[in-house]
Structures are given as structure tokens and as C-alpha cells.
Write a protein that holds these residues in place. Structure first.
Motif, PDB file in Angstrom:
ATOM      1  N   VAL A 199       0.781  -1.162  -0.193  1.00 46.62           N
ATOM      2  CA  VAL A 199       0.134   0.215   0.092  1.00 46.62           C
ATOM      3  C   VAL A 199       0.829   1.203   0.039  1.00 46.62           C
ATOM      4  N   ASP A 200       2.135   1.211   0.748  1.00 42.99           N
ATOM      5  CA  ASP A 200       2.973   2.311   0.779  1.00 42.99           C
ATOM      6  C   ASP A 200       3.537   2.554  -0.665  1.00 42.99           C
ATOM      7  N   ARG A 201       3.852   1.368  -1.481  1.00 49.95           N
ATOM      8  CA  ARG A 201       4.319   1.585  -2.836  1.00 49.95           C
ATOM      9  C   ARG A 201       3.407   2.148  -3.746  1.00 49.95           C
ATOM     10  N   ILE A 202       2.015   1.999  -3.553  1.00 50.36           N
ATOM     11  CA  ILE A 202       0.994   2.544  -4.316  1.00 50.36           C
ATOM     12  C   ILE A 202       0.928   3.942  -3.830  1.00 50.36           C
ATOM     13  N   GLU A 203       0.974   4.415  -2.520  1.00 54.92           N
ATOM     14  CA  GLU A 203       0.897   5.574  -2.227  1.00 54.92           C
ATOM     15  C   GLU A 203       2.035   6.348  -2.752  1.00 54.92           C
TER      16      GLU A 203
END
Length: 359
Positions: free
Chosen positions: A198-202
Motif C-alpha cells: 500500500v505504501d508503494r501504491i501511495e
């Protein structure tokens, strides 16, 4: 009478009493329907903010190579401040019943429009809500550019010490750097080792937004005007956002690291409300009702004004100090507090409960 005296001198019994007080207050607020979602309000607000964001960029395109673009930079900073407030509300799960819908709304608003990480901010802000103004626990009073305790002051040498002695007067000029600091902290968090999917998507959302922003400025404007646009927007954004958060806790009592406090007093005694009307509510994103927001973090922003009289009367009834001042008075307190620490290297405030319940 003897029973009351015994209770006043029994910390455990007093803590139990205050715990029940918050439970009773929460029950009253819930029964009055003041925790219900206000989707119509938020959908309207988000729609207006998106329209304003688009309008600013239409204005930028129409103005072209002109120094009047600085007006658009100022307008963009004001719009992004309102976007940040909406992301804050969504991260507190004030908008939807679904946690996932709230979290993704916060991410898209913060990352896609503002260009900062909602995940980083939420982690930091949750720790602040859990222990406002508590030494060693609240990240908002951790050591940084501004020193909040004599211990922080005594560690500083050279230019840092010179800056700290003047930190009260320099506080608002330093807020011009707050926007840049938010972006740097966001990038560091999203690209840290061990970041989640999720951090990578953000991270992709944030990088796309920041890169696109710079590309548009450089395509439309000469590098000098583009730099002036970016600098003014960041400076004004930092002042608007930082100026909304600063009055809420700065200059309120500091809580010793090991001190135990019940939820009601922890949130009320360390928070400060700011008086004002509709304009103040708008400019501060509802954060001027800081006491109510800390007591009921998931309460929709427009309901905070309605619950305030209930909370204030409840605190007065049970002898819990409820602090509310005007906006300029709050800034005066913040500046005086920071100067007091920086110039005299002493605690300008002590927690009023420390002597009663021990450290």
C-alpha cells in the motif's frame, strides 16, 4: 464527607471516577446522534474543493507567462490547505462508515492533490492523539527545529542555540518551511526500507503528483517564474496549515513521560479551543474545536460546533478546566511559550495534575 476526602486522596479511585465521566459523556453524545456521519456535507465539500483545484489550474493556463501567476500560487496554497483538512477528516474516519473507504479517500486527497503521504501523517497524528503534550510520546513536541522543553534547549550549540533563543519570534517565518518539511517527511516514509505494498501504491501517487506539478510549471513558465510560483505556494501552504495546528496544544501543560492520565483529562487539559465564527471554522478546518475533536476524533467536522456547549458545560460541572481563547491570543500564547523556553531554558508550564497524582 470522610468518603469524599478519601476519594480525593486515592489516585486509583479518582482515575476510576474520571473514566466513568468520559463514558457518561460519550453515551450522551451518542444518544443525541452527534456521531452520525454527514455524507452530504462531505460530498459537497469535496466537490467544491475539486472544482476550486481545477479552477486554479485553468487560471494558470489562461494567464500564461505573467507575474500575476503568483496570485494563482497563493490561491493554490489556500485550496491545498482545504484539501489537507478533508484528508485529515477522512483519515479520522469521519466521512464513511467503511474504514477502507475513509483510508483511500485520505490517500487520494493527500497524495493525488496535495502530494504528501496520508500514511505517514496518520501514523504521526495517531501517536499525538494518544498522548497530547506528553514528553517522549507526542511526536508534535519531539526535538526538531523548535525546542519545546529546557532539555531540548540545553542540547543545542552554535547556530542552533542562537535560533532557539529567538524561536518564538521566528516561529511564523519558520512555518514557511513547513510545507517543504511535509513533502520531505512523506517521501522518506514512503521510500523507507520495508515499505508495504500500500505504501508503494501511495508512493506512486505522490511521485506522479509532484513530478506532474513541476513539469506543468516548467512547461508553462520560465524557470524564474516557476520557482517563484513554487516557493510562494509552499510558503503560504506551510503558514496556513501550521497556523491551524499550532494554537491547539502549544503552550498548554506538558505531561511527564511516566504520568498516567485518564482519557477525559488527557484530552481536555492539554488542548485549547479557538473562538471564532464561520470564517475561523473555515480557515482552521474545524480544528479550532480541538477539545471536542480530541474527545470524539471520528465526529464529523460540522458537528463539533454543536457538541461544544455540551462538553464545556460538562467540564465545568465536574471541575475540569476548559480552555478557549481568541485566535490572536492563542498565537500570543504560542510565541510567549516558545520564547520562555528558548530564552530562559525553563519549563514555562507544569502539568497541573503532576503534584496531585505524582510523576
Amino acid at each position: 464527607m470522610s468518603q469524599l476526602l478519601a476519594e480525593d486522596h486515592d489516585p486509583l479511585r479518582a482515575q476510576h471516577k474520571y473514566t466513568h465521566l468520559y463514558t457518561d459523556l460519550l453515551r450522551t453524545v451518542r444518544e443525541l446522534g452527534l456521531l452520525r456521519r454527514r455524507r452530504g456535507y462531505y460530498f459537497t465539500r469535496i466537490g467544491l474543493v475539486l472544482a476550486a483545484f481545477a479552477g486554479v489550474w485553468v487560471g494558470v493556463g489562461l494567464l500564461g507567462n505573467s507575474w500575476f501567476q503568483l496570485l494563482m500560487a497563493g490561491a493554490l496554497a489556500l485550496v491545498l490547505t482545504q484539501v489537507a483538512f478533508l484528508s485529515h477528516d477522512s483519515a479520522h474516519r469521519q466521512v464513511f462508515d467503511s474504514a477502507a473507504w475513509n483510508d483511500w479517500t485520505a490517500r487520494l486527497l493527500a497524495g493525488g492533490l496535495v502530494g504528501m503521504s496520508a500514511a505517514w501523517w496518520k501514523s504521526k497524528h495517531s501517536r499525538h492523539h494518544g498522548a497530547p503534550n506528553q514528553l517522549g510520546k507526542d511526536p508534535d513536541i519531539a526535538i526538531g527545529v523548535v525546542a519545546f522543553t529546557p532539555e531540548h534547549v540545553n542540547r543545542r550549540k552554535g547556530f542552533q542555540a542562537w535560533l532557539t533563543r529567538r524561536q518564538g519570534w521566528l516561529f511564523f517565518p519558520l512555518l514557511t518551511l513547513e510545507g517543504l518539511s511535509l513533502y520531505v517527511s512523506s517521501i522518506q516514509h514512503l521510500f523507507r526500507r520495508g515499505a508495504s505494498t500500500v505504501d508503494r501504491i501511495e508512493a506512486a501517487i505522490v511521485v506522479t503528483r509532484l513530478g506532474g506539478y513541476l513539469a506543468v510549471l516548467l512547461l508553462l513558465l520560465p524557470i524564474g517564474k516557476a520557482g517563484a510560483f513554487l516557493g510562494l505556494q509552499l510558503a503560504l501552504f506551510g503558514v496556513c496549515l501550521g497556523g491551524s495546528f499550532a494554537p491547539n496544544h502549544k503552550g498548554m501543560p506538558l505531561v511527564p513521560k511516566t504520568m498516567k492520565l485518564d482519557f477525559l483529562r488527557r484530552q481536555v487539559l492539554m488542548s485549547r479551543n479557538v473562538r471564532g465564527g464561520v470564517l475561523t471554522d473555515f480557515a482552521m478546518g474545524g480544528l479550532n474545536y480541538q477539545i471536542e475533536h480530541h474527545l470524539f476524533p471520528s465526529m464529523p467536522r460540522p458537528t463539533l460546533r454543536k457538541v461544544q456547549p455540551i462538553v464545556r458545560e460538562y467540564c465545568e460541572l465536574h471541575g475540569i478546566k476548559y480552555t478557549e481563547v481568541g485566535l490572536f491570543t492563542s498565537y500570543k500564547i504560542v510565541v510567549g511559550y516558545l520564547n520562555n523556553v528558548g530564552l530562559r531554558a525553563r519549563d514555562p508550564f507544569d502539568c497541573p495534575l503532576a503534584s496531585q497524582y505524582g510523576r
